[in-house]
Design a protein around this motif. Structure first.
Motif, PDB file in Angstrom:
ATOM      1  N   SER A   1       0.816  -1.215   0.000  1.00 51.58           N
ATOM      2  CA  SER A   1       0.000   0.000   0.000  1.00 51.58           C
ATOM      3  C   SER A   1       0.851   1.268   0.000  1.00 51.58           C
ATOM      4  O   SER A   1       0.358   2.336  -0.350  1.00 51.58           O
ATOM      5  CB  SER A   1      -0.955   0.001   1.197  1.00 51.58           C
ATOM      6  OG  SER A   1      -0.237   0.222   2.404  1.00 51.58           O
ATOM      7  N   ASP A   2       2.104   1.159   0.397  1.00 47.41           N
ATOM      8  CA  ASP A   2       3.002   2.320   0.393  1.00 47.41           C
ATOM      9  C   ASP A   2       3.652   2.562  -0.969  1.00 47.41           C
ATOM     10  O   ASP A   2       4.353   3.549  -1.150  1.00 47.41           O
ATOM     11  CB  ASP A   2       4.104   2.137   1.443  1.00 47.41           C
ATOM     12  CG  ASP A   2       3.572   2.229   2.861  1.00 47.41           C
ATOM     13  OD1 ASP A   2       2.509   2.866   3.063  1.00 47.41           O
ATOM     14  OD2 ASP A   2       4.221   1.664   3.767  1.00 47.41           O
ATOM     15  N   GLN A   3       3.427   1.666  -1.912  1.00 49.01           N
ATOM     16  CA  GLN A   3       4.022   1.786  -3.246  1.00 49.01           C
ATOM     17  C   GLN A   3       3.186   2.711  -4.134  1.00 49.01           C
ATOM     18  O   GLN A   3       1.999   2.921  -3.882  1.00 49.01           O
ATOM     19  CB  GLN A   3       4.143   0.406  -3.903  1.00 49.01           C
ATOM     20  CG  GLN A   3       4.929  -0.606  -3.096  1.00 49.01           C
ATOM     21  CD  GLN A   3       6.359  -0.176  -2.873  1.00 49.01           C
ATOM     22  OE1 GLN A   3       7.059   0.196  -3.798  1.00 49.01           O
ATOM     23  NE2 GLN A   3       6.788  -0.218  -1.618  1.00 49.01           N
ATOM     24  N   LYS A   4       3.798   3.205  -5.183  1.00 51.86           N
ATOM     25  CA  LYS A   4       3.098   4.101  -6.111  1.00 51.86           C
ATOM     26  C   LYS A   4       1.919   3.391  -6.783  1.00 51.86           C
ATOM     27  O   LYS A   4       0.844   3.948  -6.935  1.00 51.86           O
ATOM     28  CB  LYS A   4       4.079   4.622  -7.161  1.00 51.86           C
ATOM     29  CG  LYS A   4       3.519   5.687  -8.049  1.00 51.86           C
ATOM     30  CD  LYS A   4       4.574   6.272  -8.961  1.00 51.86           C
ATOM     31  CE  LYS A   4       3.970   7.354  -9.832  1.00 51.86           C
ATOM     32  NZ  LYS A   4       4.977   8.006 -10.664  1.00 51.86           N
ATOM     33  N   GLN A   5       2.131   2.138  -7.192  1.00 53.23           N
ATOM     34  CA  GLN A   5       1.064   1.319  -7.776  1.00 53.23           C
ATOM     35  C   GLN A   5       0.948   0.043  -6.943  1.00 53.23           C
ATOM     36  O   GLN A   5       1.536  -0.989  -7.291  1.00 53.23           O
ATOM     37  CB  GLN A   5       1.355   1.000  -9.232  1.00 53.23           C
ATOM     38  CG  GLN A   5       1.329   2.220 -10.129  1.00 53.23           C
ATOM     39  CD  GLN A   5       1.530   1.842 -11.580  1.00 53.23           C
ATOM     40  OE1 GLN A   5       2.361   1.006 -11.910  1.00 53.23           O
ATOM     41  NE2 GLN A   5       0.738   2.473 -12.446  1.00 53.23           N
TER      42      GLN A   5
ATOM     43  N   SER B   1       2.706  -4.075  -7.356  1.00 49.01           N
ATOM     44  CA  SER B   1       3.987  -4.237  -6.661  1.00 49.01           C
ATOM     45  C   SER B   1       4.232  -5.707  -6.325  1.00 49.01           C
ATOM     46  O   SER B   1       3.299  -6.503  -6.201  1.00 49.01           O
ATOM     47  CB  SER B   1       4.006  -3.407  -5.376  1.00 49.01           C
ATOM     48  OG  SER B   1       3.192  -4.001  -4.390  1.00 49.01           O
TER      49      SER B   1
END
Length: 111
Positions: A28-32, A36
């Motif tokens: 959830s902390d990734q851009k997409q 991921s």
């Protein structure tokens, strides 16, 4: 002891579920997030328990499974949140955790 093995396995699934939740939190902390690697690994971790659930469901009532799984997930996720992600616990939340543990004790004693 034979009666406790499915309970222990259910708690083990809670540990695996928390690992999956941790991986999804990282995703959830990734851009997409849905693209991921953390998402796919978390998904695979969740899916890995499907075969074991069939064993547990043969030996325990669904209500018992629900309580054991829910309480252990609550305790484990709370520990993860406060220890790893440094989320503070309020007094009301601690009282709720104690009540959750008491419900599990009552269920196992009278089920």
């Amino acid at each position: 002891m034979k009666h406790y093995l499915p309970v222990v396995i259910t708690i083990g699934f809670s540990v695996v579920g928390v690992l999956g939740d941790y991986l999804l939190k990282l995703a959830s902390d990734q851009k997409q997030p849905l693209r991921s690697g953390w998402f796919y690994v978390g998904f695979a971790v969740y899916a890995s328990t499907a075969f074991g659930w069939v064993y547990v469901m043969r030996h325990l009532k669904l209500a018992t499974i629900g309580v054991v799984y829910s309480v252990s997930m609550i305790l484990l996720l709370t520990a993860l949140g406060s220890l790893v992600f440094r989320e503070p616990l309020k007094g009301q939340e601690i009282v709720g955790l104690v009540m959750a543990i008491a419900s599990l004790v009552l269920l196992m004693r009278f089920a």
